[in-house]
Write a protein that holds these residues in place. Sequence first.
Motif: not given
Length: 931
Positions: A707-711, A724-725, A741-745, A765-767
Amino acid sequence: MEEPIYSFDKFQLLAGQRRLLSHGQDVRLGGRAMDILLTLIARAGEVVPTPEIVASVWPETHVEDGNLRVHMAALRKALGDETGDFPHIRNVTGRGYAFTAPLKHGLSEPARVGIVRPAGHLPPPATSIIGREQVLEGLRAKLTQRRCVTIVGPAGVGKTTVAVALANSVGTHFCDGVVFVDLSIVVDPVAVTATIASAVGALPTSNDAIHGLRERLRQREMLIVLDNCEHVIEASAELVADILRYAPGVRIVATSREHLRVEDEWVQRLPPLDVPEEGAEISADVALQSSAVRLFVERCSANLGGYQLSDVDAPWVAEICRKLDGIALAIEFAAGLVGTIGLSGLTHSLNDFFRVFTRGRRTALSRHQTLRAAIEWSFNLIPEQERAALRSLSVFSGFTMDAAYEIAGEHFSSRYDFEDAISNLVAKSLISPDLKGRDARYRLLETTRAYARAELTKSDPENDLALRHARYFLAQLEGAAILGKELDRNELGNVREAVAWSFSPGGDPEFGIALVVAAVPLWISQSLVDECIATVSSALKWIGDKTGFERARMQLYAALGWPQMHKETELKTGAVAWQVVLDIADALEDREYQLRALWALWVDRTNSGRPKAALDMAMRFKELASASNHSDFLLGDRMIARAYHLVGHHEKGQQHVEHMLLHYPASASATDLIRFQYDQRTTAQITLARILWVTGEIDRARECIADMIEMSSRHSLTLCHVMSDGACPISISIGDFAESWRYVTLLQERTKAHALDVWNTYASIYEVELKNAEGEAEAGLDRLSEAMALLRRSGFLLYDSTFVAALARVLAGAGRIQEASDIVAASIAQCEATGEGWYLPELLRMRGELHLQAGDSEVLAAALFERSRNLARGQNARFWLLRTAISESKLAITKGRVASVRQILQPSVEFFHAQHHTADYREAVRILQSV
């Protein structure tokens, strides 16, 4: 005259005669169906959009899509497409139609030698035609369908070049040859007929030039190119209409800033060459996909005796072509200067086009020998009232009709007259329209604008129009703020122009300060952090120690309060800046900025890894907000929830955040985005998603993230916060690596584009975490250490404990167990000192595991596991509880206490069974199955 003939399947199309044959027999086809077929064949193999087909078949006429479908059905029936397995025309749903049958192209008879043309010879063709290949192909086809083609466009766009190239490519098809007539030398419209008659070799009869011209052309098969018709447009149009009426074998190609408006005319609007997009990093290969860049490189190579575009030069060349709006003539002039002042010097010199481009090709037509001459030619052709409008409009980077009339309408008696003048300037290619949005927008090409701006300077030395422009956009910004809205992002260019003028030598800096203050919300809403900080810093430097600017100083320092998210400046930033804001706000008793400062200082305490101090700030905010409005009071709940979560009181945090989300009014979102940088509902959901994750509600946490990504997809600052959070750490922890990987990219792309340094470091760091999880143990050790050091130097310690854990896993994987154990022990001590309790169960568990890997006392490891378990239970942190249960089960198996494993693991496995199956859950199930 020979004509093109197209062969496909059993058919032959004689384009000039508009005849379709099947095995030599005529196929009955209506006029509109024939127009459709000719249009598709001219672009065989490509999808022609439906609107372009309609425009070609029904020019300057509005028709319904149903008309096209009716005639298309008739055409396809004639071609047998309704029954055949291999249709000649394919319908591409949602896009248009394509002619897909194999096609052969020839001539209906051998080419005949053209006549010698001493009076009307063509100018020498350009060495190469770049970026106009499709236009030329289309025009060649149109000349078989229409007897008059007019190429229309702004000064220097390349109309003459295209016309000459077209004439050269089809000249041998006309048995009486090609005549080129340069009308730029004609001063009196009366002389147009005599000039053309002389060019084609006609002798006047009884002083009647038109009669002699008719007689000369009546039996001719000839192509006449009329170049530069705009200054004699009416005389040219009348004569062309007469030629078309009395000389059926003659075809006309005309170039002009506006079309002739004669019967059977096809208008080809010639746009500027395409330029590389702004913003993204660009390589030579990417830049060379732009026709403007290819032209620049080709002309550079010709001037310098060879030149190849490098990755180093590509950004400079792309910027030059963008500044020149893809105008071919300007690009040629610019390329001629590279050998003298270099690419960097040329880029910086383009702020003054006409000082730089004082010399062109000696062989060019006189009006093309300098850029000024090319534009001045157009400018001098229009009435003074339109010239005055054009000068006034040069203060805009782009404009709506409303804004233009407000600033430039004073020379007109009514708005109707003003709009009519704008329409005329559009028709004459001096203003470019953009009709894609809800409201039509207009702009002057940069070369035209630079000329008009120079003319404005002569007529308006006091800068009255620039001041009026700045006042207008200040009013727009302030009006949007009052309504809790954002100014249209299309006006960013005008805001920049107004700010730049305000701080220029002839400007008004005090007015500029007000503009910058009002523009901060626009920059923030568009995630233009670097631009905002640079402009605000310049404004504060101008204020310096001056008195009377306390409120402006407070407002500007508020914009400098987020240095962690961007590059640092020389001025006070971060918590220091916000303390300045709070001190001034207290002195001014400005509750709004007191709340903003307290909120920012809460963020500072949170980001510096001091959740107990952050909780105190949140409580102060909520207390002050109780006398403010309801939405501010609810923001206090969100702040308190975040602090409680980080302390480890997840249930209290969940109560506060859910209360906020339940009651927070949707109407407050836009205003609070301006006041507090982020969409508050979305950032509240970040806290909720994290609490749900730690307490084991994995499915709800994942739904919350989606939901957050869409908003937040349209607001990069908020989206990066979500990534990030929330999205990245949660997806990595549950072992969903494809999603991770999708989110980090995405986080890497957005943070790099908007210079959000801290979150870009998070992404690094996530990568490394993901690569480590996939078996590249030491691949990112140095990178991870450097990233953590960078965050610590900036005082950004919010998730330092989780990053310590990531570093410890990499060290342990490399066999450096003691180093891993030492940094985890130090992080535990830090968390206990600051009150950061949410990650403490996991750190305690990890330290126990590291003791076991080092061969230390199992009793010490078991004690650490017990502390972790008890702390996780106290926090209701089921996610950490499952991990600790797995560690305790493995230790029990090692010590031979297999019977206790089910008792340790079963409760957690039963709870997570109905949830999304995380990597930890699968590991727990595997252990249970093994015993």
